[in-house]
Design an enzyme around this catalytic site. Structure first.
Site, PDB file in Angstrom:
ATOM      1  N   PHE A 126       0.856  -1.187   0.000  1.00  0.00           N
ATOM      2  CA  PHE A 126       0.000   0.000   0.000  1.00  0.00           C
ATOM      3  C   PHE A 126       0.894   1.240   0.000  1.00  0.00           C
ATOM      4  O   PHE A 126       1.862   1.308   0.751  1.00  0.00           O
ATOM      5  CB  PHE A 126      -0.911  -0.016   1.231  1.00  0.00           C
ATOM      6  CG  PHE A 126      -2.029   0.977   1.144  1.00  0.00           C
ATOM      7  CD1 PHE A 126      -3.075   0.799   0.255  1.00  0.00           C
ATOM      8  CD2 PHE A 126      -2.029   2.105   1.951  1.00  0.00           C
ATOM      9  CE1 PHE A 126      -4.113   1.728   0.178  1.00  0.00           C
ATOM     10  CE2 PHE A 126      -3.064   3.029   1.880  1.00  0.00           C
ATOM     11  CZ  PHE A 126      -4.103   2.834   0.991  1.00  0.00           C
ATOM     12  N   ASP A 196       1.217  -4.309   8.922  1.00  0.00           N
ATOM     13  CA  ASP A 196       0.076  -3.424   8.706  1.00  0.00           C
ATOM     14  C   ASP A 196      -1.165  -4.314   8.574  1.00  0.00           C
ATOM     15  O   ASP A 196      -1.273  -5.116   7.637  1.00  0.00           O
ATOM     16  CB  ASP A 196       0.296  -2.594   7.436  1.00  0.00           C
ATOM     17  CG  ASP A 196      -0.798  -1.549   7.241  1.00  0.00           C
ATOM     18  OD1 ASP A 196      -1.927  -1.755   7.731  1.00  0.00           O
ATOM     19  OD2 ASP A 196      -0.525  -0.532   6.573  1.00  0.00           O
ATOM     20  N   TYR A 221     -11.291   2.601  10.059  1.00  0.00           N
ATOM     21  CA  TYR A 221     -12.483   2.952   9.268  1.00  0.00           C
ATOM     22  C   TYR A 221     -12.866   1.893   8.243  1.00  0.00           C
ATOM     23  O   TYR A 221     -13.799   2.074   7.485  1.00  0.00           O
ATOM     24  CB  TYR A 221     -12.317   4.318   8.588  1.00  0.00           C
ATOM     25  CG  TYR A 221     -11.057   4.500   7.762  1.00  0.00           C
ATOM     26  CD1 TYR A 221     -10.965   3.990   6.473  1.00  0.00           C
ATOM     27  CD2 TYR A 221      -9.978   5.211   8.263  1.00  0.00           C
ATOM     28  CE1 TYR A 221      -9.829   4.158   5.719  1.00  0.00           C
ATOM     29  CE2 TYR A 221      -8.826   5.389   7.520  1.00  0.00           C
ATOM     30  CZ  TYR A 221      -8.757   4.863   6.250  1.00  0.00           C
ATOM     31  OH  TYR A 221      -7.619   5.037   5.509  1.00  0.00           O
ATOM     32  N   LYS A 222     -12.140   0.774   8.199  1.00  0.00           N
ATOM     33  CA  LYS A 222     -12.475  -0.275   7.233  1.00  0.00           C
ATOM     34  C   LYS A 222     -13.395  -1.290   7.921  1.00  0.00           C
ATOM     35  O   LYS A 222     -14.522  -0.974   8.224  1.00  0.00           O
ATOM     36  CB  LYS A 222     -11.185  -0.877   6.685  1.00  0.00           C
ATOM     37  CG  LYS A 222     -10.428   0.156   5.840  1.00  0.00           C
ATOM     38  CD  LYS A 222      -9.067  -0.293   5.374  1.00  0.00           C
ATOM     39  CE  LYS A 222      -8.465   0.802   4.491  1.00  0.00           C
ATOM     40  NZ  LYS A 222      -7.012   0.671   4.347  1.00  0.00           N
ATOM     41  N   ARG A 368     -12.647  -4.579  -7.044  1.00  0.00           N
ATOM     42  CA  ARG A 368     -12.496  -5.248  -5.763  1.00  0.00           C
ATOM     43  C   ARG A 368     -13.831  -5.212  -5.019  1.00  0.00           C
ATOM     44  O   ARG A 368     -14.518  -4.179  -5.015  1.00  0.00           O
ATOM     45  CB  ARG A 368     -11.448  -4.436  -5.002  1.00  0.00           C
ATOM     46  CG  ARG A 368     -10.914  -5.024  -3.760  1.00  0.00           C
ATOM     47  CD  ARG A 368      -9.865  -4.111  -3.170  1.00  0.00           C
ATOM     48  NE  ARG A 368     -10.475  -2.895  -2.612  1.00  0.00           N
ATOM     49  CZ  ARG A 368      -9.862  -2.085  -1.755  1.00  0.00           C
ATOM     50  NH1 ARG A 368      -8.618  -2.320  -1.390  1.00  0.00           N
ATOM     51  NH2 ARG A 368     -10.468  -1.023  -1.278  1.00  0.00           N
TER      52      ARG A 368
HETATM   53  C1  PLP Z   1      -6.311   1.851   4.417  1.00  0.00           C
HETATM   54  C2  PLP Z   1      -4.872   1.588   4.629  1.00  0.00           C
HETATM   55  C3  PLP Z   1      -4.072   2.523   5.284  1.00  0.00           C
HETATM   56  C4  PLP Z   1      -4.656   3.825   5.752  1.00  0.00           C
HETATM   57  O1  PLP Z   1      -3.728   4.710   6.237  1.00  0.00           O
HETATM   58  P1  PLP Z   1      -4.215   6.073   6.934  1.00  0.00           P
HETATM   59  O2  PLP Z   1      -2.959   6.779   7.214  1.00  0.00           O
HETATM   60  O3  PLP Z   1      -4.963   5.731   8.176  1.00  0.00           O
HETATM   61  O4  PLP Z   1      -5.057   6.788   5.936  1.00  0.00           O
HETATM   62  C5  PLP Z   1      -2.748   2.197   5.498  1.00  0.00           C
HETATM   63  N1  PLP Z   1      -2.233   1.009   5.073  1.00  0.00           N
HETATM   64  C6  PLP Z   1      -2.982   0.099   4.432  1.00  0.00           C
HETATM   65  C7  PLP Z   1      -2.397  -1.197   4.003  1.00  0.00           C
HETATM   66  C8  PLP Z   1      -4.322   0.370   4.177  1.00  0.00           C
HETATM   67  O5  PLP Z   1      -5.067  -0.532   3.532  1.00  0.00           O
END
Ligand code: PLP
Length: 409
Positions: A126, A196, A221-222, A368
């Site tokens: 990511f 992560d 938030y997911k 997705r």
């Molecule tokens: C959604 C997501 C994030 C989100 O990062 P924020 O800093 O909280 O916006 C980070 N890493 C991964 C792998 C994600 O899927």
């Protein structure tokens, strides 16, 4: 498996998790397959926000930090998340965003073994993880970031490795690492791993303590349904907590925030990773999201996720074979979303959203679909694929309004 609608309905009727969808606001006519990107609104959040805003902030004002438990919220919610990830209640704290927490933990871990100079991650991880890692590497003297393909990671685990930074479930295809195995391999080489969990927490069974994980971050938030921009969490294994110091030394991570001293003394335990004043409104929404998991075992959610995935994959192969599934078939190698490749993925995804089936597009050619067993049923999967079939057959996705990439919301 017999793939008919009556069977899908019968499975919903027999689903022991079926009643939990009553805990959520699910808009009529929408099939929401994007809860892995922004979770839905738990109904309890509405009343709780009202309470926190009107009664606590409105009436009790600053006394609420003590009277209504505001000051303990990062630890309290962290302990609730700990149950979902197989960690001890004192090993998790809610703070900031995933991005900021990654920075704190990368820099703190690097300082523990300065003679080891390699920060290693996976290409296609990511992007925020890679961006933060590159910035952290520039901030720490001697630290350098290397980003290699997944099949090259093993060959780079060696004497110079300081920290292996990986996303447990990949955001695109959903590939999942074996946490215990990878953590052990890095540890055998004298290195640490930072996981992560953004696409795992609240969906996939996690056993951080059991798997030997030392450091992790995750998203609120997911799958946790904490609301847009919800605070994130971080995990530090107990045995490491007193040895790590956050590079972001805010007063909330101080041993005595209200002593107003000039010198920095880190708070005991994971609380030292707090930086500034936490957002109480955001924390209370996150807490409602996490509370929606009360009484639910992740293993039960995961069993349903597997069943939803299998139905999705089988129906797609039958009804929409022009989209090819890129997610691993074996449950232990994937997360709780299913992804497909098509050269016109963007246009098809836009047309689907216009028809009330909300999935998401990931560049360059992936659609997705998040499978969120708390509030998604077997008939939902069935109907989503029927709507997709209708779009493919009518060619509606070719219309001009879907054709201009980036101009259609
Ligand atoms: C959604 C997501 C994030 C989100 O990062 P924020 O800093 O909280 O916006 C980070 N890493 C991964 C792998 C994600 O899927």
């Amino acid at each position: 498996m017999t793939l008919d609608l009556a069977t899908a309905r019968a499975r919903d009727a027999a689903d022991p998790l079926r009643s939990y969808r009553e805990r959520f606001a699910l808009p009529d006519g929408i099939l929401y397959l994007d809860g892995n990107s922004l979770g839905v609104l738990p109904l309890a959040t509405i009343a709780r926000q009202q309470e926190v805003v009107a009664r606590q902030w409105g009436n009790s004002l600053i006394r609420s930090w003590n009277d209504h438990g505001w000051i303990d919220a990062p630890q309290r919610i962290g302990a609730k998340i700990a149950r979902l990830i197989g960690a001890g209640p004192h090993e998790v704290i809610v703070a900031d965003s995933v991005s900021v927490n990654l920075f704190k933990l990368i820099v703190a871990a690097a300082a523990l073994a300065p003679e080891r100079t390699l920060l290693l991650s996976e290409s296609g991880n990511f992007h925020t993880d890679l961006h933060i890692a590159s910035g952290a590497a520039e901030c720490v003297p001697g630290l350098r970031l290397e980003v290699v393909a997944r099949d090259q990671l093993d060959s780079r685990i060696g004497d110079d490795l300081n920290l292996l930074l990986l996303t447990h479930v990949h955001f695109k295809a959903g590939y999942r690492f074996d946490m215990a195995e990878v953590t052990a391999r890095a540890r055998d080489a004298g290195a640490r791993t930072l996981w992560d969990l953004s696409h795992s927490v609240g969906a996939v069974p996690l056993h951080l303590n059991h798997d030997g994980a030392e450091l992790a971050v995750g998203c609120g938030y997911k799958y946790l349904n904490g609301g847009p921009g919800a605070p994130a969490f971080l995990y530090v294994a107990e045995h490491l907590q007193e040895r790590l110091v956050s590079p972001l030394r805010g007063w909330m991570g101080h041993a005595a925030p209200f002593a107003f001293t000039d010198d920095y003394v880190p708070a005991p335990g994971v609380a030292r990773f707090l930086a500034g004043t936490p957002s109480i409104l955001a924390l209370s929404a996150l807490e409602s999201g996490v509370d929606a998991f009360d009484g639910i075992e992740i293993d039960a959610l995961w069993a349903k996720s597997i069943a939803l995935f299998d139905l999705f994959a089988a129906r797609m192969a039958e009804r929409c074979p022009e989209l090819s599934c890129i997610s691993p078939a074996e449950p232990e190698r994937r997360g709780s979303h299913i992804s497909f490749r098509h050269p016109n993925a963007f246009e098809i995804c836009q047309a689907l959203i216009a028809e009330g089936v909300v999935g998401d597009f990931r560049a360059p050619d992936v659609i997705r679909f998040g499978l969120t067993p708390l509030y998604l049923g077997f008939e939902d999967v069935w109907q989503a694929i029927e709507r997709l079939r209708a779009i493919l057959e009518s060619g509606r996705w070719r219309e001009a309004r879907f054709a201009v990439r980036g101009k259609v919301t």
